[in-house]
Design a protein around this motif. Structure first.
Motif, PDB file in Angstrom:
ATOM      1  N   GLN A  55       0.840  -1.208   0.000  1.00 35.84           N
ATOM      2  CA  GLN A  55       0.000   0.000   0.000  1.00 35.84           C
ATOM      3  C   GLN A  55       0.880   1.265   0.000  1.00 35.84           C
ATOM      4  O   GLN A  55       0.690   2.171  -0.808  1.00 35.84           O
ATOM      5  N   ALA A  56       1.871   1.272   0.907  1.00 36.86           N
ATOM      6  CA  ALA A  56       2.774   2.424   1.005  1.00 36.86           C
ATOM      7  C   ALA A  56       3.603   2.571  -0.271  1.00 36.86           C
ATOM      8  O   ALA A  56       3.829   3.686  -0.749  1.00 36.86           O
ATOM      9  N   TRP A  57       4.030   1.421  -0.831  1.00 32.86           N
ATOM     10  CA  TRP A  57       4.881   1.445  -2.035  1.00 32.86           C
ATOM     11  C   TRP A  57       4.130   2.024  -3.214  1.00 32.86           C
ATOM     12  O   TRP A  57       4.641   2.881  -3.947  1.00 32.86           O
ATOM     13  N   PHE A  58       2.865   1.584  -3.417  1.00 29.42           N
ATOM     14  CA  PHE A  58       2.075   2.081  -4.558  1.00 29.42           C
ATOM     15  C   PHE A  58       1.725   3.568  -4.382  1.00 29.42           C
ATOM     16  O   PHE A  58       1.669   4.312  -5.353  1.00 29.42           O
ATOM     17  N   ARG A  59       1.523   3.984  -3.108  1.00 28.62           N
ATOM     18  CA  ARG A  59       1.273   5.420  -2.856  1.00 28.62           C
ATOM     19  C   ARG A  59       2.498   6.247  -3.259  1.00 28.62           C
ATOM     20  O   ARG A  59       2.377   7.312  -3.855  1.00 28.62           O
ATOM     21  N   GLU A  60       3.676   5.712  -2.898  1.00 31.90           N
ATOM     22  CA  GLU A  60       4.927   6.406  -3.222  1.00 31.90           C
ATOM     23  C   GLU A  60       5.124   6.499  -4.749  1.00 31.90           C
ATOM     24  O   GLU A  60       5.528   7.537  -5.277  1.00 31.90           O
ATOM     25  N   ILE A  61       4.808   5.396  -5.450  1.00 27.40           N
ATOM     26  CA  ILE A  61       4.920   5.393  -6.920  1.00 27.40           C
ATOM     27  C   ILE A  61       3.971   6.429  -7.518  1.00 27.40           C
ATOM     28  O   ILE A  61       4.324   7.154  -8.463  1.00 27.40           O
ATOM     29  N   SER A  62       2.757   6.520  -6.953  1.00 28.54           N
ATOM     30  CA  SER A  62       1.782   7.507  -7.428  1.00 28.54           C
ATOM     31  C   SER A  62       2.331   8.926  -7.268  1.00 28.54           C
ATOM     32  O   SER A  62       2.203   9.758  -8.176  1.00 28.54           O
ATOM     33  N   LYS A  63       2.987   9.176  -6.119  1.00 32.78           N
ATOM     34  CA  LYS A  63       3.577  10.504  -5.877  1.00 32.78           C
ATOM     35  C   LYS A  63       4.724  10.774  -6.849  1.00 32.78           C
ATOM     36  O   LYS A  63       4.893  11.889  -7.349  1.00 32.78           O
ATOM     37  N   GLN A  64       5.521   9.714  -7.112  1.00 31.86           N
ATOM     38  CA  GLN A  64       6.652   9.856  -8.043  1.00 31.86           C
ATOM     39  C   GLN A  64       6.155  10.213  -9.448  1.00 31.86           C
ATOM     40  O   GLN A  64       6.738  11.065 -10.121  1.00 31.86           O
ATOM     41  N   ILE A  65       5.086   9.547  -9.874  1.00 35.14           N
ATOM     42  CA  ILE A  65       4.513   9.849 -11.201  1.00 35.14           C
ATOM     43  C   ILE A  65       3.990  11.280 -11.221  1.00 35.14           C
ATOM     44  O   ILE A  65       4.195  12.023 -12.184  1.00 35.14           O
ATOM     45  N   GLU A  66       3.325  11.665 -10.139  1.00 27.61           N
ATOM     46  CA  GLU A  66       2.752  13.014 -10.040  1.00 27.61           C
ATOM     47  C   GLU A  66       3.846  14.091 -10.066  1.00 27.61           C
ATOM     48  O   GLU A  66       3.625  15.201 -10.563  1.00 27.61           O
TER      49      GLU A  66
END
Length: 366
Positions: free
Chosen positions: A250-261
């Protein structure tokens, strides 16, 4: 100083538009024309300085001897340099029978292979956006090859470039026509096909450039949202078939979402590099966490990777491609030749048209 700079430098920065070594003389053609004119102001180089003239010929005229000075005004160096000993001697290798045969044969083979290529590209529906974005270098190479072949054949078979009263010029021209299997109708058709291909590609690129930032931001938003949805899936809040709660994922996918953003359109180089790393990270998470068993999670990951790939494609749409096409597609050398070529071809077509008309009249009893 002018001649020194013209001899040694690429002052018009054309070589970047023609990266292949076999296109070098075409890339430097404008400079070569300028150099030829300037040499008349220092005739001692043309008369006596064999080393300099050999250097000039090796760099600018190893495979060509008919040049365009300005807007279709052609000069045949065989005739122009006849009175100058050093220049005439330096040009002898270029005019060697074996070299003329090699160059003519090379362009004959080019025309033969390029015609079906260009016709394939012009088929309706073939040049789609994704095809263009995935094959920019290949399409530009095809354009270069077409334009270089057309240029060489049009200049070296032009009636105006050869004095019919000069026996040596007649022999060179006859050899070029025979060895290149020159057919004015085929060459004119290749010219028309290339022009159409250039026009379609240029218009597509203009539109893609206009929509570039909007599409890039749209793909970024889609990718980021997919990652946030996956983070919610692994939080246990959003129900998805057979997905257990996993706080790390969950934390990893949130971080990836922030990286894309956080990807910045203005810094295209860094954004492109980071996007490649994100794609690799998504491939690895699917393998290491054994997520292949859940088709819905796999679909989310595949969609995100697709959007990231689209972002890379879109960021690679650059104005430099249009500039290269403009340089490569320059037809000013044929300003006068094209009229005579068109007249010659129209006579051929008119003859064929007359036969067709007679056939139609017979068929319909007109």
């Amino acid at each position: 100083m002018v001649i020194g700079r013209l001899r040694s430098d690429d002052i018009y920065n054309q070589v970047s538009a023609y990266p292949l070594p076999e296109h070098r003389s075409t890339a430097l053609a404008t400079q070569a024309a300028m150099l030829c004119v300037c040499l008349y102001f220092t005739p001692s180089i043309l008369h006596t300085q064999q080393a300099k003239m050999r250097e000039i010929v090796d760099k600018y005229f190893p495979d060509n001897w008919v040049i365009s000075i300005y807007m279709g005004i052609t000069v045949n160096l065989v005739e122009a340099w006849e009175p100058y000993k050093a220049a005439k001697t330096a040009l002898n290798y270029t005019l060697d029978t074996a070299n003329i045969k090699e160059q003519s044969g090379r362009y004959a083979a080019s025309v033969e292979s390029l015609r079906p290529q260009v016709q394939q590209l012009l088929k309706e529906g073939f040049l789609r956006e994704e095809i263009v974005l995935d094959n920019i270098p290949k399409l530009l190479n095809c354009l270069r090859d077409c334009n270089v072949a057309i240029r060489w054949l049009m200049l070296h078979t032009a009636e105006s470039a050869y004095d019919p009263n000069n026996k040596r010029l007649r022999q060179i021209k006859d050899q070029v026509i025979n060895d290149s299997k020159y057919n004015p109708k085929i060459l004119f058709q290749l010219l028309l096909d290339t022009a159409q291909f250039e026009f379609i590609l240029k218009e597509m690129f203009k539109q893609m450039l206009a929509e570039k930032q909007l599409k890039w931001e749209s793909y970024k938003k889609e990718g980021s949202e997919r990652m946030m949805e996956l983070a919610e899936v692994f939080s246990g809040v959003k129900p998805l078939t057979r997905v257990e709660k996993n706080e790390n994922l969950q934390a990893w996918f949130r971080e990836i979402s922030k990286q894309i953003e956080s990807l910045n359109y203005e810094d295209s180089t860094a954004a492109g590099r980071k996007t490649v790393q994100l794609i690799q990270a998504l491939v690895e998470v699917q393998e290491f966490h054994q997520l292949e068993s859940n088709l819905q999670v796999c679909q989310f990951l595949a969609d995100t990777r697709k959007f990231l790939h689209q972002m890379i494609r879109t960021i690679n749409i650059k104005e430099e491609v249009l500039i290269t096409m403009q340089i490569v597609g320059d037809l000013s050398y044929a300003w006068q030749i094209i009229d005579r070529s068109a007249e010659r071809v129209s006579v051929l077509l008119w003859g064929a048209g007359g036969l067709c008309q007679k056939g139609l009249e017979k068929s319909f009893n007109l």
